[in-house]
Motif scaffolding. Structure first.
Motif, PDB file in Angstrom:
ATOM      1  N   VAL A 184       0.870  -1.173   0.000  1.00 23.98           N
ATOM      2  CA  VAL A 184       0.000   0.000   0.000  1.00 23.98           C
ATOM      3  C   VAL A 184       0.907   1.223   0.000  1.00 23.98           C
ATOM      4  CG1 VAL A 184      -1.783   1.281   1.248  1.00 23.98           C
ATOM      5  CG2 VAL A 184      -1.816  -1.222   1.230  1.00 23.98           C
ATOM      6  N   ALA A 185       0.583   2.189  -0.856  1.00 22.87           N
ATOM      7  CA  ALA A 185       1.375   3.421  -0.959  1.00 22.87           C
ATOM      8  C   ALA A 185       0.472   4.635  -0.756  1.00 22.87           C
ATOM      9  CB  ALA A 185       2.064   3.500  -2.320  1.00 22.87           C
ATOM     10  N   PHE A 186       0.933   5.540   0.117  1.00 17.66           N
ATOM     11  CA  PHE A 186       0.186   6.759   0.414  1.00 17.66           C
ATOM     12  C   PHE A 186       0.825   7.999  -0.211  1.00 17.66           C
ATOM     13  CE2 PHE A 186      -1.214   3.790   3.602  1.00 17.66           C
ATOM     14  CZ  PHE A 186      -2.560   4.094   3.770  1.00 17.66           C
ATOM     15  N   ASN A 187       2.001   7.834  -0.866  1.00 20.32           N
ATOM     16  CA  ASN A 187       2.679   8.974  -1.495  1.00 20.32           C
ATOM     17  C   ASN A 187       3.661   8.462  -2.557  1.00 20.32           C
ATOM     18  OD1 ASN A 187       5.219   8.284  -0.131  1.00 20.32           O
ATOM     19  ND2 ASN A 187       4.261   9.125   1.722  1.00 20.32           N
ATOM     20  N   ASP A 188       4.290   9.411  -3.257  1.00 22.70           N
ATOM     21  CA  ASP A 188       5.209   9.061  -4.352  1.00 22.70           C
ATOM     22  C   ASP A 188       6.367   8.185  -3.877  1.00 22.70           C
ATOM     23  OD1 ASP A 188       3.603  10.653  -5.947  1.00 22.70           O
ATOM     24  OD2 ASP A 188       5.114  12.219  -6.269  1.00 22.70           O
ATOM     25  N   LYS A 189       6.956   8.528  -2.733  1.00 21.42           N
ATOM     26  CA  LYS A 189       8.103   7.766  -2.218  1.00 21.42           C
ATOM     27  C   LYS A 189       7.702   6.311  -1.949  1.00 21.42           C
ATOM     28  CE  LYS A 189      11.586   7.950   1.498  1.00 21.42           C
ATOM     29  NZ  LYS A 189      11.428   6.660   2.157  1.00 21.42           N
ATOM     30  N   GLU A 190       6.543   6.125  -1.310  1.00 23.92           N
ATOM     31  CA  GLU A 190       6.084   4.761  -1.018  1.00 23.92           C
ATOM     32  C   GLU A 190       5.727   4.005  -2.295  1.00 23.92           C
ATOM     33  OE1 GLU A 190       2.921   5.105   1.840  1.00 23.92           O
ATOM     34  OE2 GLU A 190       4.280   5.729   3.445  1.00 23.92           O
ATOM     35  N   ALA A 191       5.204   4.704  -3.298  1.00 25.89           N
ATOM     36  CA  ALA A 191       4.882   4.049  -4.565  1.00 25.89           C
ATOM     37  C   ALA A 191       6.160   3.607  -5.277  1.00 25.89           C
ATOM     38  CB  ALA A 191       4.062   4.971  -5.460  1.00 25.89           C
ATOM     39  N   PHE A 192       7.158   4.473  -5.273  1.00 24.14           N
ATOM     40  CA  PHE A 192       8.433   4.167  -5.930  1.00 24.14           C
ATOM     41  C   PHE A 192       9.092   2.957  -5.256  1.00 24.14           C
ATOM     42  CE2 PHE A 192      12.859   4.566  -7.085  1.00 24.14           C
ATOM     43  CZ  PHE A 192      12.828   5.058  -8.379  1.00 24.14           C
ATOM     44  N   GLU A 193       9.209   3.012  -3.935  1.00 25.86           N
ATOM     45  CA  GLU A 193       9.858   1.921  -3.201  1.00 25.86           C
ATOM     46  C   GLU A 193       8.992   0.660  -3.195  1.00 25.86           C
ATOM     47  OE1 GLU A 193      10.596   3.710   0.610  1.00 25.86           O
ATOM     48  OE2 GLU A 193      12.265   4.913  -0.163  1.00 25.86           O
ATOM     49  N   GLY A 194       7.688   0.839  -3.069  1.00 24.44           N
ATOM     50  CA  GLY A 194       6.768  -0.291  -3.036  1.00 24.44           C
ATOM     51  C   GLY A 194       6.759  -1.065  -4.334  1.00 24.44           C
ATOM     52  N   PHE A 195       6.902  -0.355  -5.459  1.00 25.28           N
ATOM     53  CA  PHE A 195       6.942  -1.025  -6.759  1.00 25.28           C
ATOM     54  C   PHE A 195       8.097  -2.012  -6.805  1.00 25.28           C
ATOM     55  CE2 PHE A 195       8.899  -1.405 -10.918  1.00 25.28           C
ATOM     56  CZ  PHE A 195       7.852  -1.898 -11.670  1.00 25.28           C
ATOM     57  N   SER A 196       9.286  -1.542  -6.431  1.00 24.90           N
ATOM     58  CA  SER A 196      10.477  -2.402  -6.505  1.00 24.90           C
ATOM     59  C   SER A 196      10.382  -3.588  -5.555  1.00 24.90           C
ATOM     60  CB  SER A 196      11.734  -1.581  -6.191  1.00 24.90           C
ATOM     61  OG  SER A 196      11.876  -0.541  -7.143  1.00 24.90           O
ATOM     62  N   SER A 197       9.956  -3.351  -4.320  1.00 18.34           N
ATOM     63  CA  SER A 197       9.881  -4.456  -3.366  1.00 18.34           C
ATOM     64  C   SER A 197       8.772  -5.436  -3.737  1.00 18.34           C
ATOM     65  CB  SER A 197       9.708  -3.936  -1.937  1.00 18.34           C
ATOM     66  OG  SER A 197       8.537  -3.186  -1.810  1.00 18.34           O
ATOM     67  N   CYS A 198       7.653  -4.917  -4.240  1.00 21.03           N
ATOM     68  CA  CYS A 198       6.555  -5.783  -4.659  1.00 21.03           C
ATOM     69  C   CYS A 198       6.984  -6.650  -5.845  1.00 21.03           C
ATOM     70  CB  CYS A 198       5.346  -4.923  -5.027  1.00 21.03           C
ATOM     71  SG  CYS A 198       3.880  -5.861  -5.466  1.00 21.03           S
ATOM     72  N   ARG A 199       7.662  -6.028  -6.792  1.00 23.31           N
ATOM     73  CA  ARG A 199       8.115  -6.758  -7.987  1.00 23.31           C
ATOM     74  C   ARG A 199       9.105  -7.864  -7.613  1.00 23.31           C
ATOM     75  NH1 ARG A 199      10.071  -3.766 -13.545  1.00 23.31           N
ATOM     76  NH2 ARG A 199       9.667  -5.534 -14.884  1.00 23.31           N
ATOM     77  N   ASN A 200      10.038  -7.543  -6.701  1.00 26.13           N
ATOM     78  CA  ASN A 200      11.018  -8.546  -6.264  1.00 26.13           C
ATOM     79  C   ASN A 200      10.341  -9.692  -5.525  1.00 26.13           C
ATOM     80  OD1 ASN A 200      13.197  -7.174  -7.353  1.00 26.13           O
ATOM     81  ND2 ASN A 200      13.624  -6.058  -5.454  1.00 26.13           N
ATOM     82  N   GLU A 201       9.405  -9.368  -4.630  1.00 29.86           N
ATOM     83  CA  GLU A 201       8.703 -10.408  -3.890  1.00 29.86           C
ATOM     84  C   GLU A 201       7.874 -11.282  -4.832  1.00 29.86           C
ATOM     85  OE1 GLU A 201       6.375 -10.873   0.280  1.00 29.86           O
ATOM     86  OE2 GLU A 201       5.793  -9.160  -0.928  1.00 29.86           O
TER      87      GLU A 201
END
Length: 178
Positions: A99-116
């Protein structure tokens, strides 16, 4: 000795395995569950969302294509409007979901979600949809016998979750009126 006429896969691993269902069907045995192609479609969240949209089923707003970069994920998240969920197309059981509430969380969340997603499912495709805060997760089981007879087993409340994975199901749901 005669062979099996039908196989009920139980629940979990084999009940959701496209290859197992296909093999049972190829052997001329009735698979008590969805056809292999239905299992494949429902196991791919991008494909299943497209099917639902095509069938005019209400859907959560989102981007229903695989996203190829963290920067593109941020652009899409901004367009949808925060908060958003970044989800693995092959995900399940709470894995491959951020879950992302801002640009930083979306950017980081994309990479970690993709890796997982890659490590857990061997499929790194992710998509984004609007995050619904305090939703009700209701499921309805529908059964058909292949002769046109169809029944539903009423609703189940599945909203009690931990890390986006169901902990308990309650039937009937206390949140739905008769």
């Amino acid at each position: 000795a005669t062979g099996a006429q039908a196989v009920h896969p139980g629940y979990g691993f084999l009940s959701e395995n496209e290859g197992f269902a296909r093999r049972v069907e190829e052997e001329g045995i009735v698979f008590i569950g969805p056809k292999h192609y239905s299992i494949a479609a429902m196991g791919d969240k991008i494909a299943s969302k497209k099917l639902a949209i095509e069938a005019r089923v209400s859907n959560i707003p989102g981007w229903n294509e695989a996203i190829d970069s963290a920067q593109r994920a941020v652009e899409i998240a901004r367009d949808i409007g925060y908060p958003v969920m970044i989800k693995a197309s092959a995900g399940g059981g709470g894995k491959g979901l951020r879950v992302a509430f801002n640009d930083k969380e979306a950017f980081e969340g994309f990479s970690s979600c993709r890796n997982e997603a890659k490590n857990s499912f061997g499929d790194d495709r992710v998509f984004i949809e609007k995050y619904v805060e305090q939703p009700r997760h209701i499921e309805i089981q529908v059964l058909g016998d292949g002769h046109g007879n169809v029944v539903y087993l009423h609703e189940r409340e599945c909203s009690i979750q931990r890390r986006h994975q169901k902990v308990i199901e309650e039937a009937p749901s206390p949140f739905i009126s008769d």
